[in-house]
Design a protein around this motif. Structure first.
Motif, PDB file in Angstrom:
ATOM      1  N   MET A   6      27.053  39.843 -30.855  1.00 45.90           N
ATOM      2  CA  MET A   6      25.795  39.147 -30.566  1.00 45.90           C
ATOM      3  C   MET A   6      25.260  39.622 -29.218  1.00 45.90           C
ATOM      4  N   TYR A   7      23.987  39.353 -28.978  1.00 45.72           N
ATOM      5  CA  TYR A   7      23.409  39.690 -27.693  1.00 45.72           C
ATOM      6  C   TYR A   7      24.027  38.817 -26.601  1.00 45.72           C
ATOM      7  N   THR A   8      24.458  39.433 -25.525  1.00 47.14           N
ATOM      8  CA  THR A   8      25.062  38.698 -24.407  1.00 47.14           C
ATOM      9  C   THR A   8      24.100  37.655 -23.848  1.00 47.14           C
ATOM     10  N   LYS A   9      22.810  38.007 -23.807  1.00 45.23           N
ATOM     11  CA  LYS A   9      21.807  37.079 -23.284  1.00 45.23           C
ATOM     12  C   LYS A   9      21.759  35.804 -24.118  1.00 45.23           C
ATOM     13  N   GLU A  10      21.848  35.946 -25.456  1.00 43.21           N
ATOM     14  CA  GLU A  10      21.841  34.777 -26.343  1.00 43.21           C
ATOM     15  C   GLU A  10      23.117  33.957 -26.171  1.00 43.21           C
ATOM     16  N   LEU A  11      24.230  34.656 -25.975  1.00 41.19           N
ATOM     17  CA  LEU A  11      25.513  33.978 -25.772  1.00 41.19           C
ATOM     18  C   LEU A  11      25.480  33.137 -24.496  1.00 41.19           C
ATOM     19  N   VAL A  12      24.951  33.698 -23.424  1.00 34.15           N
ATOM     20  CA  VAL A  12      24.861  32.982 -22.147  1.00 34.15           C
ATOM     21  C   VAL A  12      23.945  31.771 -22.281  1.00 34.15           C
ATOM     22  N   LYS A  13      22.826  31.929 -22.996  1.00 33.34           N
ATOM     23  CA  LYS A  13      21.905  30.806 -23.208  1.00 33.34           C
ATOM     24  C   LYS A  13      22.580  29.667 -23.967  1.00 33.34           C
ATOM     25  N   ASN A  14      23.580  30.033 -24.785  1.00 36.92           N
ATOM     26  CA  ASN A  14      24.311  29.038 -25.574  1.00 36.92           C
ATOM     27  C   ASN A  14      25.568  28.557 -24.853  1.00 36.92           C
ATOM     28  N   PHE A  15      25.545  28.650 -23.514  1.00 38.08           N
ATOM     29  CA  PHE A  15      26.671  28.225 -22.663  1.00 38.08           C
ATOM     30  C   PHE A  15      27.967  28.952 -23.002  1.00 38.08           C
ATOM     31  N   ASP A  30      24.928  59.332 -26.368  1.00 37.19           N
ATOM     32  CA  ASP A  30      24.702  58.225 -27.307  1.00 37.19           C
ATOM     33  C   ASP A  30      25.141  56.891 -26.705  1.00 37.19           C
ATOM     34  N   LYS A  31      26.278  56.923 -26.007  1.00 39.86           N
ATOM     35  CA  LYS A  31      26.788  55.695 -25.405  1.00 39.86           C
ATOM     36  C   LYS A  31      25.832  55.149 -24.346  1.00 39.86           C
ATOM     37  N   GLN A  32      25.185  56.029 -23.620  1.00 37.06           N
ATOM     38  CA  GLN A  32      24.287  55.620 -22.553  1.00 37.06           C
ATOM     39  C   GLN A  32      23.010  54.977 -23.078  1.00 37.06           C
ATOM     40  N   ASP A  33      22.714  55.179 -24.391  1.00 37.56           N
ATOM     41  CA  ASP A  33      21.507  54.589 -24.971  1.00 37.56           C
ATOM     42  C   ASP A  33      21.606  53.070 -25.052  1.00 37.56           C
ATOM     43  N   VAL A  34      22.849  52.533 -25.146  1.00 38.04           N
ATOM     44  CA  VAL A  34      23.068  51.081 -25.184  1.00 38.04           C
ATOM     45  C   VAL A  34      23.645  50.652 -23.847  1.00 38.04           C
ATOM     46  N   PRO A  35      22.873  49.943 -23.024  1.00 38.63           N
ATOM     47  CA  PRO A  35      23.356  49.534 -21.699  1.00 38.63           C
ATOM     48  C   PRO A  35      24.631  48.705 -21.799  1.00 38.63           C
ATOM     49  N   GLU A  36      25.547  48.929 -20.869  1.00 37.75           N
ATOM     50  CA  GLU A  36      26.819  48.206 -20.861  1.00 37.75           C
ATOM     51  C   GLU A  36      26.583  46.718 -20.631  1.00 37.75           C
ATOM     52  N   GLY A  37      27.239  45.887 -21.446  1.00 33.93           N
ATOM     53  CA  GLY A  37      27.146  44.449 -21.289  1.00 33.93           C
ATOM     54  C   GLY A  37      26.022  43.802 -22.071  1.00 33.93           C
ATOM     55  N   ILE A  38      25.204  44.595 -22.768  1.00 22.02           N
ATOM     56  CA  ILE A  38      24.078  44.008 -23.507  1.00 22.02           C
ATOM     57  C   ILE A  38      24.550  43.267 -24.749  1.00 22.02           C
ATOM     58  N   MET A  39      25.708  43.677 -25.308  1.00 22.40           N
ATOM     59  CA  MET A  39      26.272  43.036 -26.494  1.00 22.40           C
ATOM     60  C   MET A  39      27.648  42.469 -26.174  1.00 22.40           C
ATOM     61  N   SER A  40      28.011  41.389 -26.851  1.00 15.00           N
ATOM     62  CA  SER A  40      29.339  40.792 -26.704  1.00 15.00           C
ATOM     63  C   SER A  40      29.969  40.589 -28.080  1.00 15.00           C
ATOM     64  N   LYS A  41      31.270  40.796 -28.161  1.00 20.29           N
ATOM     65  CA  LYS A  41      32.003  40.616 -29.424  1.00 20.29           C
ATOM     66  C   LYS A  41      32.908  39.396 -29.308  1.00 20.29           C
ATOM     67  N   CYS A  42      32.801  38.513 -30.275  1.00 23.10           N
ATOM     68  CA  CYS A  42      33.623  37.307 -30.273  1.00 23.10           C
ATOM     69  C   CYS A  42      35.069  37.669 -30.608  1.00 23.10           C
ATOM     70  N   PRO A  43      36.040  37.276 -29.772  1.00 24.72           N
ATOM     71  CA  PRO A  43      37.443  37.594 -30.061  1.00 24.72           C
ATOM     72  C   PRO A  43      38.009  36.815 -31.250  1.00 24.72           C
ATOM     73  N   ASN A  44      37.292  35.759 -31.666  1.00 21.98           N
ATOM     74  CA  ASN A  44      37.764  34.933 -32.776  1.00 21.98           C
ATOM     75  C   ASN A  44      37.239  35.419 -34.129  1.00 21.98           C
ATOM     76  N   CYS A  45      35.906  35.462 -34.281  1.00 22.13           N
ATOM     77  CA  CYS A  45      35.330  35.845 -35.577  1.00 22.13           C
ATOM     78  C   CYS A  45      34.931  37.314 -35.641  1.00 22.13           C
ATOM     79  N   LYS A  46      35.019  38.032 -34.497  1.00 21.66           N
ATOM     80  CA  LYS A  46      34.713  39.469 -34.395  1.00 21.66           C
ATOM     81  C   LYS A  46      33.242  39.798 -34.587  1.00 21.66           C
ATOM     82  N   LYS A  47      32.384  38.785 -34.631  1.00 19.36           N
ATOM     83  CA  LYS A  47      30.950  39.045 -34.761  1.00 19.36           C
ATOM     84  C   LYS A  47      30.391  39.525 -33.417  1.00 19.36           C
TER      85      LYS A  47
END
Length: 288
Positions: free
Chosen positions: A41-50, A22-39
């Protein structure tokens, strides 16, 4: 049958642990968790937003090259002194092994990247610290690279920018590390005396000998939201003065409130703000 229909199923007391498959179905690094609000998001979207959280605006750590790419005009940046390497003057145990691990992990030879490039129409010399390499600590090579970047700005008569991110002086190099505080400060003084513009942008964290030297010597001192900025640690100060410090002590916002910063600027607005400052202070990219 009716009994089974209306009987509530028993809830499991513990959550099911996902299988390795099950873990292998989601590639590592595809999602990121905000340490502040705990939400999440997609890592790609986060990178696009600097690397600024799309939900709460928290500023994630940025690498030196990511920051350079976000600020400088395409193909305008030329790196300087990338081949300078640290030595082990005090024969500190395992120091060179740790340096080598940081090189492999970060892809850098040292904790700062320096060079010359263009922001808008203005050419600037820049030093960008990277906390992935020895926590951005200031050793002999870091001090030398920053000093050379200041001297390049002085030679070309262009502004000097520095983005700081550091845990302070590098203890493995002892007094040689502490000497970099004086060396960089002296270079900035000579540059300033000739009319050079110095802009310091403090990012999370900027502490120790770095905060006590070149990080605080800008003509204009800026910071990113929420950045930790200070010399000694909170616990050390509280034990020394025997008082409890404010909750937001040593944050960029606290320093701005007490007159130690000129502005706190979001990374999303940083390029535009710097471009405006450069156009106002140094029209055409260099001073007369």
């Amino acid at each position: 049958m009716l009994k089974e229909l209306f009987t509530k199923s028993k809830k499991k007391k513990y959550a099911t642990i996902p299988s390795e498959r099950d873990k292998q179905d989601v590639p590592e690094g595809i999602m990121s968790k905000c340490p502040n609000c705990k939400k999440i998001m997609y890592t790609k979207e986060l990178v696009k937003n600097f690397k600024v959280c799309l939900h709460c605006g928290h500023h994630f750590t940025m690498t030196a090259y990511e920051r350079i790419e976000s600020l400088f005009e395409p193909e305008s940046f030329t790196e300087m002194d990338a081949g300078l390497l640290s030595a082990n003057p005090l024969d500190f145990p395992d120091y060179m092994e740790k340096i080598e691990k940081d090189r492999e992990h970060s892809g850098l030879n040292e904790a700062v990247v320096t060079g010359v490039g263009k922001i808008g129409d203005s050419q600037v010399a820049v030093a960008v610290m990277d906390s992935r390499f020895r926590m951005g600590s200031m050793g002999s090579v870091v001090g030398e690279k920053i000093t050379r970047a200041i001297e390049k700005a002085r030679e070309l008569r262009i502004p000097f920018l520095i983005f700081t991110a550091s845990g302070g002086a590098r203890m493995q190099e002892g007094v040689l590390s502490l000497m970099q505080m004086a060396k960089t400060s002296a270079a900035l003084k000579m540059f300033s005396d000739e009319g050079g513009l110095i802009i310091s942008i403090m990012t999370h964290p900027t502490t120790g000998g770095v905060s006590a030297s070149f990080a605080s010597l800008g003509d204009i001192n800026l910071a990113e939201p929420g950045a930790l900025i200070g010399f000694a640690g909170r616990r050390i100060i509280e034990q020394t003065i025997r008082e409890e410090l404010p909750e937001d002590f040593q944050t960029a916002e606290f320093l701005l409130k007490h007159g130690q910063l000129d502005a706190v600027i979001s990374r999303l607005e940083m390029k535009d703000k710097l471009n405006n400052i450069l156009e106002i202070h140094v029209p055409g990219g260099e001073w007369v």
